[in-house]
Design a protein around this motif. Structure first.
Motif, short mmCIF file in Angstrom:
data_model
loop_
_atom_site.label_atom_id
_atom_site.label_comp_id
_atom_site.label_asym_id
_atom_site.label_seq_id
_atom_site.Cartn_x
_atom_site.Cartn_y
_atom_site.Cartn_z
N ILE A 134 0.87 -1.18 0.00
CA ILE A 134 0.00 0.00 0.00
C ILE A 134 0.90 1.23 0.00
O ILE A 134 1.82 1.35 0.82
N GLY A 135 0.65 2.13 -0.95
CA GLY A 135 1.50 3.31 -1.10
C GLY A 135 0.81 4.61 -0.74
O GLY A 135 -0.41 4.72 -0.76
N LEU A 136 1.63 5.58 -0.42
CA LEU A 136 1.17 6.93 -0.09
C LEU A 136 1.97 7.93 -0.91
O LEU A 136 3.19 7.82 -1.02
N ASP A 137 1.30 8.90 -1.47
CA ASP A 137 1.90 10.00 -2.21
C ASP A 137 1.55 11.26 -1.43
O ASP A 137 0.40 11.69 -1.41
N SER A 138 2.55 11.83 -0.74
CA SER A 138 2.27 12.96 0.13
C SER A 138 3.51 13.83 0.30
O SER A 138 4.64 13.34 0.20
N TYR A 139 3.30 15.09 0.60
CA TYR A 139 4.39 16.07 0.71
C TYR A 139 4.25 16.90 1.97
O TYR A 139 3.16 17.06 2.50
N ALA A 140 5.38 17.46 2.42
CA ALA A 140 5.39 18.37 3.56
C ALA A 140 5.92 19.72 3.11
O ALA A 140 6.87 19.79 2.32
N ASN A 141 5.32 20.76 3.60
CA ASN A 141 5.75 22.12 3.30
C ASN A 141 6.72 22.58 4.38
O ASN A 141 6.44 22.45 5.57
N ALA A 142 7.85 23.13 3.98
CA ALA A 142 8.86 23.60 4.94
C ALA A 142 8.59 25.02 5.43
O ALA A 142 9.30 25.50 6.31
N GLU A 143 7.58 25.68 4.89
CA GLU A 143 7.30 27.07 5.25
C GLU A 143 6.25 27.14 6.36
O GLU A 143 5.09 26.80 6.14
N PRO A 144 6.67 27.59 7.57
CA PRO A 144 5.73 27.68 8.69
C PRO A 144 4.49 28.49 8.32
O PRO A 144 4.57 29.51 7.63
N GLY A 145 3.34 28.01 8.76
CA GLY A 145 2.09 28.70 8.52
C GLY A 145 1.46 28.43 7.17
O GLY A 145 0.35 28.89 6.90
N GLN A 146 2.13 27.66 6.34
CA GLN A 146 1.60 27.39 5.00
C GLN A 146 0.91 26.02 4.96
O GLN A 146 1.12 25.18 5.83
#
Length: 159
Positions: A35-47
């Motif tokens: 089972i796979g996941l395609d996801s990202y994290a934003n490095a900019e606080p508050g975004q």
């Protein structure tokens, strides 16, 4: 078949996870190996999608509910999980520190033994043209990613 595995990969976006048909997209344990996941994290606080690796894995559906990792391990125990596409981004017009997010990966992997593979999507400009997902967008980020990649948790022995 012994030379291939099938992976179903879900987009880890709260809007889609909240849809009533989301869980129905799973074709069945008899045809899915991983089972796979395609996801990202934003490095900019508050975004939008700011957070560490845990936030990327635990993102819950809009309106509440179970995050991806918990859903996958509860409903499909024993299935390996692949973070099939992930990355840390910031705007292409400014940089933001990614080192802390890369530093959060190994501790989170230790808590989540079902994750067996990570595939990083590396690009200086995404398809919308406004996100830099490159590991080398800052010297500190590149150094942190290199430490991550060199961690002994990735020293696996293949059978």
């Amino acid at each position: 078949m012994t030379n291939a595995v099938s992976v179903v990969a879900y987009l880890g976006n709260e809007k889609w996870m909240a849809q009533p048909w989301w869980a129905d997209l799973y074709p069945g344990d008899d045809v899915v190996h991983w089972i796979g996941l395609d996801s990202y994290a934003n490095a900019e606080p508050g975004q939008y999608h700011y957070g560490n690796f845990a936030a990327l894995l635990d993102r819950a559906p809009t309106g509440g509910g179970t995050g991806f990792y918990d859903w996958a391990t509860r409903h499909h125990p024993g299935k390996p999980i692949m973070v099939a596409e992930w990355g840390v981004y910031h705007s292409t017009t400014r940089t933001a520190p990614k080192a802390a997010i890369y530093g959060s990966v190994v501790p989170e992997l230790r808590k989540r033994p079902a994750i067996m593979a990570l595939v990083y999507f590396d690009t200086v400009r995404d398809d919308t043209g406004d996100r830099n997902i490159s590991v080398e967008s800052t010297p500190e980020g590149l150094a942190a990613f290199r430490r991550l990649a060199a961690d002994p948790i990735f020293a696996v022995r293949l059978r």
